[in-house]
Design a protein around this motif. Sequence first.
Motif, PDB file in Angstrom:
ATOM      1  N   PRO A   1       0.805  -1.222   0.000  1.00  0.00           N
ATOM      2  CA  PRO A   1       0.000   0.000   0.000  1.00  0.00           C
ATOM      3  C   PRO A   1       0.837   1.271   0.000  1.00  0.00           C
ATOM      4  O   PRO A   1       0.479   2.257  -0.644  1.00  0.00           O
ATOM      5  N   VAL A   2       1.967   1.266   0.746  1.00  0.00           N
ATOM      6  CA  VAL A   2       2.847   2.432   0.831  1.00  0.00           C
ATOM      7  C   VAL A   2       4.301   1.964   0.768  1.00  0.00           C
ATOM      8  O   VAL A   2       4.582   0.765   0.846  1.00  0.00           O
ATOM      9  N   ASP A   3       5.226   2.925   0.648  1.00  0.00           N
ATOM     10  CA  ASP A   3       6.647   2.600   0.613  1.00  0.00           C
ATOM     11  C   ASP A   3       7.173   2.328   2.027  1.00  0.00           C
ATOM     12  O   ASP A   3       7.016   3.169   2.922  1.00  0.00           O
ATOM     13  N   VAL A   4       7.799   1.176   2.210  1.00  0.00           N
ATOM     14  CA  VAL A   4       8.474   0.810   3.460  1.00  0.00           C
ATOM     15  C   VAL A   4       9.813   0.202   3.075  1.00  0.00           C
ATOM     16  O   VAL A   4       9.849  -0.821   2.384  1.00  0.00           O
ATOM     17  N   ALA A   5      10.895   0.793   3.514  1.00  0.00           N
ATOM     18  CA  ALA A   5      12.200   0.342   3.047  1.00  0.00           C
ATOM     19  C   ALA A   5      12.631  -0.972   3.678  1.00  0.00           C
ATOM     20  O   ALA A   5      13.140  -1.865   2.994  1.00  0.00           O
ATOM     21  N   ARG A   6      12.428  -1.114   4.975  1.00  0.00           N
ATOM     22  CA  ARG A   6      12.964  -2.279   5.688  1.00  0.00           C
ATOM     23  C   ARG A   6      11.918  -3.382   5.794  1.00  0.00           C
ATOM     24  O   ARG A   6      10.855  -3.195   6.387  1.00  0.00           O
ATOM     25  N   ALA A   7      12.235  -4.543   5.238  1.00  0.00           N
ATOM     26  CA  ALA A   7      11.376  -5.720   5.387  1.00  0.00           C
ATOM     27  C   ALA A   7      11.684  -6.408   6.716  1.00  0.00           C
ATOM     28  O   ALA A   7      12.845  -6.560   7.087  1.00  0.00           O
TER      29      ALA A   7
END
Length: 394
Positions: A169-175
């Motif tokens: 849904p949105v940008d999240v850098a860290r998985a």
Amino acid sequence: MSEPSTEAGAPSGPLGSLKERARDAVAGARAELVELSESLYGDPETAWHEVRSSAAVAALLERHGFAVVRGVADLPTAFHATRGTGHRRVAFMAEYDALPGIGHACGHNLIAAMSAGAAIATAAVADELDLTVEVFGTPAEEGGGGKIEMLDRGAFEGLDLAMMAHPAPVDVARARPFAVSHSAIRFTGKAAHAAAYPTHGRNAADAFTIAQVAIGMLRQQLPPTVRVHGVMTSGGEAPNAIPEVTTGRWYVRASSMAELAETEEKVRHCFEAGALATGCELALEPESQPYSDLRTDEAALAAYELNAAALGRTLVTDGPETAMCTASTDMGNVSQVVRAIHPYIGVGSFPVLNHQREFADHCVGPIAERTLSDGATALAWTAIDVAEDWRRES
């Protein structure tokens, strides 16, 4: 997700020149990449059956000068594409399997196109960076563990860096994915006429009910870092016949492989309770090897964050819209032996979420096309940054 100006992310200096060329390569291939993404979206294929999907991604890469080996690791829908002769090997992972019944509701059509685009862009500057650029077509991420099978068969041996970007849904850098196990459940009892001879039967549906109730009670004592969930896939055939066989599929997730093993034992006891209470036999078999938690390469992730921001993307760190970053992935297993990152890139769908039917519709169209271009560019720029660090270190 804010729209950047036409100058957003414009790099400068010698390294910037390489990034400009990489971005131009993405732009030059954009029409083909969008066509690939839309063709996968319109023709979804599930795990281990991605015949046309795998072929389409491989064919696009061949048109851009990559040498492709199909059926790599003895997996018919896996492939390995290479371009360049550099000493350092950077790989982009292409996923293209869809979900049963809801198509590309996890956006793997975009993953395949982004990885292909990133590879094309990085290959445009590979000679200057002493790189060999590779793409691995990886089947069966949605429960089959395709990357794990490839890993065990040596497909990723010698890689210096593995990357991919996943729609969310949105940008999240860290998985921060859960480790997960996938199990097939089967209770076998004895059929009998439910009215005339009920005492002659052993009810496999009751066994499943008891197991599910036990799991529901167990959840009260499980930590928030654990998830247990599943479905019954077959629960009987006729209401006047005691069900002889019931089947299901069950997942256990945890924050680490150690916590996963501990939780699996508790869940198994719940299924054993169902068998014991009803006199049925239980078969509990793994559907694939467990998916591991992910080990992030911090240098590559830091570079990705800067590059995504330079492209005008807003990285989100908390809130319910970020929870997709905890979803399990077989990329976790790859990350245990190869430097890796697995950022999430937004398609502007919130409150629509991954694995909802409507999410697939957000993975095509103008916003998805922007996401595709940005994801391919950010990954290529990250490869450039990491390669430049390697050159300085040598």
